[in-house]
Enzyme design. Sequence first.
Site, PDB file in Angstrom:
ATOM      1  N   TYR A  49      52.612  38.369  39.542  1.00  0.00           N
ATOM      2  CA  TYR A  49      52.171  38.431  40.941  1.00  0.00           C
ATOM      3  C   TYR A  49      52.902  37.345  41.708  1.00  0.00           C
ATOM      4  O   TYR A  49      52.589  36.158  41.579  1.00  0.00           O
ATOM      5  CB  TYR A  49      50.651  38.244  40.984  1.00  0.00           C
ATOM      6  CG  TYR A  49      50.010  38.263  42.356  1.00  0.00           C
ATOM      7  CD1 TYR A  49      50.695  38.661  43.497  1.00  0.00           C
ATOM      8  CD2 TYR A  49      48.673  37.894  42.505  1.00  0.00           C
ATOM      9  CE1 TYR A  49      50.089  38.677  44.734  1.00  0.00           C
ATOM     10  CE2 TYR A  49      48.049  37.911  43.735  1.00  0.00           C
ATOM     11  CZ  TYR A  49      48.766  38.294  44.852  1.00  0.00           C
ATOM     12  OH  TYR A  49      48.151  38.303  46.076  1.00  0.00           O
ATOM     13  N   LYS A  61      53.885  42.525  41.084  1.00  0.00           N
ATOM     14  CA  LYS A  61      53.276  42.734  42.396  1.00  0.00           C
ATOM     15  C   LYS A  61      54.028  41.823  43.349  1.00  0.00           C
ATOM     16  O   LYS A  61      53.914  40.599  43.276  1.00  0.00           O
ATOM     17  CB  LYS A  61      51.788  42.389  42.365  1.00  0.00           C
ATOM     18  CG  LYS A  61      51.105  42.451  43.733  1.00  0.00           C
ATOM     19  CD  LYS A  61      49.660  41.977  43.670  1.00  0.00           C
ATOM     20  CE  LYS A  61      49.019  41.967  45.053  1.00  0.00           C
ATOM     21  NZ  LYS A  61      47.611  41.469  45.026  1.00  0.00           N
ATOM     22  N   TYR A 114      49.883  25.166  43.336  1.00  0.00           N
ATOM     23  CA  TYR A 114      49.719  23.731  43.572  1.00  0.00           C
ATOM     24  C   TYR A 114      50.691  22.875  42.769  1.00  0.00           C
ATOM     25  O   TYR A 114      51.316  21.966  43.328  1.00  0.00           O
ATOM     26  CB  TYR A 114      48.273  23.269  43.306  1.00  0.00           C
ATOM     27  CG  TYR A 114      48.047  21.817  43.706  1.00  0.00           C
ATOM     28  CD1 TYR A 114      47.994  21.452  45.051  1.00  0.00           C
ATOM     29  CD2 TYR A 114      47.913  20.813  42.752  1.00  0.00           C
ATOM     30  CE1 TYR A 114      47.821  20.125  45.421  1.00  0.00           C
ATOM     31  CE2 TYR A 114      47.740  19.489  43.116  1.00  0.00           C
ATOM     32  CZ  TYR A 114      47.699  19.147  44.455  1.00  0.00           C
ATOM     33  OH  TYR A 114      47.528  17.840  44.818  1.00  0.00           O
ATOM     34  N   THR A 149      43.035  37.598  44.229  1.00  0.00           N
ATOM     35  CA  THR A 149      42.784  36.826  45.446  1.00  0.00           C
ATOM     36  C   THR A 149      41.653  37.439  46.253  1.00  0.00           C
ATOM     37  O   THR A 149      40.743  36.737  46.709  1.00  0.00           O
ATOM     38  CB  THR A 149      44.057  36.781  46.311  1.00  0.00           C
ATOM     39  OG1 THR A 149      45.145  36.311  45.535  1.00  0.00           O
ATOM     40  CG2 THR A 149      43.861  35.882  47.511  1.00  0.00           C
ATOM     41  N   THR A 150      41.693  38.761  46.432  1.00  0.00           N
ATOM     42  CA  THR A 150      40.664  39.462  47.206  1.00  0.00           C
ATOM     43  C   THR A 150      39.303  39.343  46.540  1.00  0.00           C
ATOM     44  O   THR A 150      38.267  39.384  47.215  1.00  0.00           O
ATOM     45  CB  THR A 150      41.057  40.941  47.371  1.00  0.00           C
ATOM     46  OG1 THR A 150      42.392  41.005  47.894  1.00  0.00           O
ATOM     47  CG2 THR A 150      40.116  41.661  48.327  1.00  0.00           C
ATOM     48  N   ARG A 159      50.776  31.768  49.047  1.00  0.00           N
ATOM     49  CA  ARG A 159      49.536  31.172  48.534  1.00  0.00           C
ATOM     50  C   ARG A 159      49.777  30.184  47.402  1.00  0.00           C
ATOM     51  O   ARG A 159      48.889  29.391  47.086  1.00  0.00           O
ATOM     52  CB  ARG A 159      48.572  32.261  48.044  1.00  0.00           C
ATOM     53  CG  ARG A 159      47.803  32.953  49.166  1.00  0.00           C
ATOM     54  CD  ARG A 159      46.703  33.810  48.590  1.00  0.00           C
ATOM     55  NE  ARG A 159      45.953  34.527  49.615  1.00  0.00           N
ATOM     56  CZ  ARG A 159      44.736  34.202  50.036  1.00  0.00           C
ATOM     57  NH1 ARG A 159      44.138  33.125  49.550  1.00  0.00           N
ATOM     58  NH2 ARG A 159      44.126  34.922  50.949  1.00  0.00           N
ATOM     59  N   ILE A 218      49.233  47.384  45.309  1.00  0.00           N
ATOM     60  CA  ILE A 218      47.930  46.795  44.990  1.00  0.00           C
ATOM     61  C   ILE A 218      47.316  46.464  46.333  1.00  0.00           C
ATOM     62  O   ILE A 218      47.751  45.551  47.021  1.00  0.00           O
ATOM     63  CB  ILE A 218      48.060  45.577  44.070  1.00  0.00           C
ATOM     64  CG1 ILE A 218      48.620  46.033  42.713  1.00  0.00           C
ATOM     65  CG2 ILE A 218      46.707  44.884  43.896  1.00  0.00           C
ATOM     66  CD1 ILE A 218      48.785  44.917  41.692  1.00  0.00           C
TER      67      ILE A 218
END
Length: 303
Positions: free
Chosen positions: A137, A166, A111, A48-49, A142, A208
């Site tokens: 993750y 994560k 989604y 994501t980052t 999100r 993380i």
Amino acid sequence: MAEKLFQGVFTAMITPFTKKDNLDEEALHQIIEKQIVSGVDGLVPCGTTGESPTLSHDEHDRTIALTVKYANGRVPVIAGTGSNATTEAIRLSRHAQEVGTDAVLLVNPYYNKPTQKGLFLHFKAIADSVDIPCILYNIKGRTGVNIETDTLIALSEACPNIVGVKEASGSIEQIQSVITRSHSEFTVLSGDDNLSLDLIEAGGDGVISVGSNICPAYISKMIHLALKGNMVEARQMEKNLSGFFRACFLETNPIPIKSAMGRYNWCEESFRLPICTYENEENRTLLYAELDKLDSLGAVGRR
């Protein structure tokens, strides 16, 4: 008992772009060198980052390959290869294995909101397609879906190469349940910098980290103190970081952390739409104030 594969601080890396919106390979190289000499335990590109949703497939593949090349075996590389299309995640994961990645990080399908059965089948198909370790993750905020603990435990039992998670559910109760119910070699890493010490106290294995992009040595020291049981000193360091951690999420990640990296000349403050520069400049001011405090402690990684 075998040792866990992944413990400590793994930096959720930004992806630097040039002013012309291309992958900045030189900046990436410099960032990786700084991370490694500062003592992080691993690198996590294309999460994501790292703005993975707006990387082309070629850029995604190249960023992972370059990270493996520049790391040169000095620390593990855990590549973000998740997708909401199982076939795409398989392709990305196989490529990551081919270029020498140590593990892959697989985000919840976003989604399309699969059921728990769908999540199980999705992650099992990806894990079965590669030989390297897989870390799931879990980030409902999100993706719109939560990997329930029953599903996670079933996956770890069905797929020997699913070795960890994560956890960014934001729920300490869920994190504790995962730690209690998983087997002794299963790794649980925090996906939230501000919860990393709480997770370690509950029996987890590290983080993380977004913040370690700009404070790699300081955050690494804090996490390793906590893992060694020195929570008093670790908590004092956490107090120094708490305002910075809050500032990193006043606007959508990675806007603040990439702005911080830009301030210290690690990269251009360049984003891919729909991610953009600060909406509220007051949030930038707050971030810079926290960075100044950390800089006075020698905590900011300077170029």
